[in-house]
Write a protein that holds these residues in place. Structure first.
Motif, PDB file in Angstrom:
ATOM      1  N   PHE A   2       0.845  -1.203   0.000  1.00 42.53           N
ATOM      2  CA  PHE A   2       0.000   0.000   0.000  1.00 42.53           C
ATOM      3  C   PHE A   2       0.877   1.248   0.000  1.00 42.53           C
ATOM      4  N   GLN A   3       0.288   2.341  -0.522  1.00 35.91           N
ATOM      5  CA  GLN A   3       0.844   3.655  -0.293  1.00 35.91           C
ATOM      6  C   GLN A   3      -0.266   4.584   0.163  1.00 35.91           C
ATOM      7  N   TYR A   4       0.021   5.380   1.185  1.00 42.53           N
ATOM      8  CA  TYR A   4      -0.883   6.410   1.666  1.00 42.53           C
ATOM      9  C   TYR A   4      -0.186   7.755   1.594  1.00 42.53           C
ATOM     10  N   TYR A   5      -0.955   8.751   1.166  1.00 44.80           N
ATOM     11  CA  TYR A   5      -0.440  10.115   1.099  1.00 44.80           C
ATOM     12  C   TYR A   5      -1.540  11.039   1.575  1.00 44.80           C
ATOM     13  N   GLU A   6      -1.224  11.885   2.530  1.00 44.11           N
ATOM     14  CA  GLU A   6      -2.220  12.781   3.114  1.00 44.11           C
ATOM     15  C   GLU A   6      -3.484  12.009   3.524  1.00 44.11           C
ATOM     16  N   LYS A   7      -3.271  10.862   4.159  1.00 47.20           N
ATOM     17  CA  LYS A   7      -4.322  10.040   4.761  1.00 47.20           C
ATOM     18  C   LYS A   7      -5.240   9.356   3.747  1.00 47.20           C
ATOM     19  N   GLU A   8      -4.879   9.424   2.481  1.00 46.67           N
ATOM     20  CA  GLU A   8      -5.670   8.733   1.459  1.00 46.67           C
ATOM     21  C   GLU A   8      -4.848   7.633   0.805  1.00 46.67           C
ATOM     22  N   GLU A   9      -5.505   6.518   0.481  1.00 46.83           N
ATOM     23  CA  GLU A   9      -4.825   5.446  -0.229  1.00 46.83           C
ATOM     24  C   GLU A   9      -4.532   5.901  -1.651  1.00 46.83           C
ATOM     25  N   ARG A  10      -3.250   5.825  -2.029  1.00 47.02           N
ATOM     26  CA  ARG A  10      -2.853   6.272  -3.364  1.00 47.02           C
ATOM     27  C   ARG A  10      -2.390   5.125  -4.242  1.00 47.02           C
ATOM     28  N   GLY A  11      -2.197   3.959  -3.641  1.00 44.78           N
ATOM     29  CA  GLY A  11      -1.755   2.816  -4.429  1.00 44.78           C
ATOM     30  C   GLY A  11      -1.933   1.538  -3.638  1.00 44.78           C
ATOM     31  N   ARG A  12      -2.209   0.462  -4.359  1.00 46.88           N
ATOM     32  CA  ARG A  12      -2.395  -0.841  -3.735  1.00 46.88           C
ATOM     33  C   ARG A  12      -1.729  -1.887  -4.607  1.00 46.88           C
ATOM     34  N   GLY A  13      -0.959  -2.744  -4.002  1.00 47.90           N
ATOM     35  CA  GLY A  13      -0.320  -3.842  -4.726  1.00 47.90           C
ATOM     36  C   GLY A  13      -1.252  -5.039  -4.836  1.00 47.90           C
ATOM     37  N   ASN A  14      -0.718  -6.114  -5.353  1.00 53.06           N
ATOM     38  CA  ASN A  14      -1.511  -7.316  -5.601  1.00 53.06           C
ATOM     39  C   ASN A  14      -1.566  -8.190  -4.348  1.00 53.06           C
ATOM     40  N   PHE A  15      -2.286  -7.733  -3.356  1.00 50.35           N
ATOM     41  CA  PHE A  15      -2.462  -8.461  -2.109  1.00 50.35           C
ATOM     42  C   PHE A  15      -3.953  -8.639  -1.834  1.00 50.35           C
ATOM     43  N   PRO A  16      -4.324  -9.728  -1.136  1.00 52.23           N
ATOM     44  CA  PRO A  16      -5.749  -9.982  -0.872  1.00 52.23           C
ATOM     45  C   PRO A  16      -6.350  -8.951   0.081  1.00 52.23           C
ATOM     46  N   ASP A  17      -7.670  -8.975   0.151  1.00 50.23           N
ATOM     47  CA  ASP A  17      -8.404  -8.020   0.988  1.00 50.23           C
ATOM     48  C   ASP A  17      -8.162  -8.234   2.482  1.00 50.23           C
ATOM     49  N   ARG A  18      -7.504  -9.330   2.827  1.00 50.55           N
ATOM     50  CA  ARG A  18      -7.147  -9.532   4.241  1.00 50.55           C
ATOM     51  C   ARG A  18      -6.163  -8.458   4.722  1.00 50.55           C
ATOM     52  N   PHE A  19      -5.508  -7.819   3.776  1.00 53.49           N
ATOM     53  CA  PHE A  19      -4.552  -6.759   4.085  1.00 53.49           C
ATOM     54  C   PHE A  19      -5.265  -5.401   3.977  1.00 53.49           C
ATOM     55  N   SER A  20      -5.117  -4.592   5.011  1.00 50.01           N
ATOM     56  CA  SER A  20      -5.686  -3.250   4.981  1.00 50.01           C
ATOM     57  C   SER A  20      -4.745  -2.308   5.725  1.00 50.01           C
ATOM     58  N   ALA A  21      -4.911  -1.039   5.493  1.00 47.40           N
ATOM     59  CA  ALA A  21      -4.040  -0.066   6.149  1.00 47.40           C
ATOM     60  C   ALA A  21      -4.792   1.246   6.312  1.00 47.40           C
ATOM     61  N   ARG A  22      -4.222   2.097   7.107  1.00 52.25           N
ATOM     62  CA  ARG A  22      -4.748   3.445   7.233  1.00 52.25           C
ATOM     63  C   ARG A  22      -3.628   4.377   7.688  1.00 52.25           C
ATOM     64  N   GLN A  23      -3.859   5.660   7.456  1.00 52.54           N
ATOM     65  CA  GLN A  23      -2.897   6.683   7.873  1.00 52.54           C
ATOM     66  C   GLN A  23      -3.635   7.677   8.756  1.00 52.54           C
ATOM     67  N   PHE A  24      -2.992   8.064   9.820  1.00 55.14           N
ATOM     68  CA  PHE A  24      -3.614   8.934  10.810  1.00 55.14           C
ATOM     69  C   PHE A  24      -3.254  10.399  10.548  1.00 55.14           C
ATOM     70  N   PRO A  25      -3.972  11.343  11.241  1.00 62.14           N
ATOM     71  CA  PRO A  25      -3.678  12.770  11.020  1.00 62.14           C
ATOM     72  C   PRO A  25      -2.225  13.147  11.271  1.00 62.14           C
ATOM     73  N   ASN A  26      -1.520  12.416  12.128  1.00 55.66           N
ATOM     74  CA  ASN A  26      -0.099  12.738  12.370  1.00 55.66           C
ATOM     75  C   ASN A  26       0.815  12.016  11.370  1.00 55.66           C
ATOM     76  N   TYR A  27       0.229  11.389  10.361  1.00 52.28           N
ATOM     77  CA  TYR A  27       0.912  10.706   9.252  1.00 52.28           C
ATOM     78  C   TYR A  27       1.475   9.343   9.622  1.00 52.28           C
ATOM     79  N   SER A  28       1.331   8.912  10.854  1.00 53.53           N
ATOM     80  CA  SER A  28       1.699   7.540  11.182  1.00 53.53           C
ATOM     81  C   SER A  28       0.706   6.598  10.521  1.00 53.53           C
ATOM     82  N   SER A  29       1.062   5.322  10.489  1.00 54.33           N
ATOM     83  CA  SER A  29       0.233   4.383   9.733  1.00 54.33           C
ATOM     84  C   SER A  29       0.175   3.034  10.435  1.00 54.33           C
TER      85      SER A  29
END
Lengths: 108, 111
Positions: free
Chosen positions: B47-74
């Motif tokens: 995954f890639q996140y930029y400014e708390k939005e998902e900007r890219g996703r690789g070829n991984f199953p839906d079991r994988f998820s991510a998020r980015q917080f207001p302080n930019y940690s993830s």
């Protein structure tokens, strides 16, 4: 997606020897980096080099973007240079694609 | 300046469990990316996140998820763990399309 090929896959050198590692990529890129992965898995930045030539001590790198390849040169190798060297390239979204790496072993 | 930090360093889980991995980017970096590296291979983009939005996703199953917080940690979350999820999980931070810096990784073992 972009394909990245690194060669050679394995390289064994005597201390003091020079070496050249190659990275070929299949499409134009915005970003190209060389990394050294230490035994603990940490990826150490060596060069950010989408084009041109850079040098840092015994290491130097050249990227010819129009011909879609990059070279990493290691001169006067030391045992501490051992490890895996990765080339990674990035397109627009910055999802970097890594090659399979070159495993370098420098013998004393 | 502190580099990219990741926690935990090591983790052992059982098949079917859930895991959460954490990453703090370098101060000022707004982009965080996650990679999986299995033994003997190069890292694979998840995954890639930029400014708390998902900007890219690789070829991984839906079991994988991510998020980015207001302080930019993830956080990277993996559900229903499989043996094949055993790997080194790497986090990288940077500015879009520029030099990326990697953290030390979290080594996940699924038994």
């Amino acid at each position: 997606g972009i394909q990245v090929e690194q060669s050679p896959p394995d390289l064994i050198l005597q201390e003091g020897a020079n070496s050249t590692l190659r990275c070929n990529f299949s499409d134009s890129v915005n970003n190209l980096q060389w990394f050294h992965q230490n035994p603990w898995g940490q990826l150490i930045n060596l060069f950010y080099i989408p084009s041109g030539t850079k040098q840092n001590g015994r290491l130097s790198a050249t990227t010819v973007a129009t011909e879609r390849y990059s070279l990493l040169y290691i001169s006067s190798s030391q045992t501490t240079d051992s490890g895996v060297y990765f080339c990674a390239v990035g397109g627009g979204v910055n999802d970097m694609r890594f090659g399979a790496g070159t495993r370098l072993t420098v013998k004393p | 300046d502190a580099g990219v930090t990741q926690s935990p360093t090591h983790l052992i889980k059982t098949r079917g469990q859930h895991v959460t991995l954490r990453c703090s980017p370098i101060s000022g970096h707004k982009s965080v990316s996650w990679y999986q590296q299995v033994l003997g291979q190069g890292p694979q983009f998840i995954f890639q996140y930029y400014e708390k939005e998902e900007r890219g996703r690789g070829n991984f199953p839906d079991r994988f998820s991510a998020r980015q917080f207001p302080n930019y940690s993830s956080e990277l979350n993996v559900n229903a763990l499989l043996l094949g999820d055993s790997a080194l999980y790497l986090c990288a931070s940077g500015m879009m399309s520029y030099e990326q810096y990697f953290g030390p990784g979290t080594r996940l073992t699924v038994t």
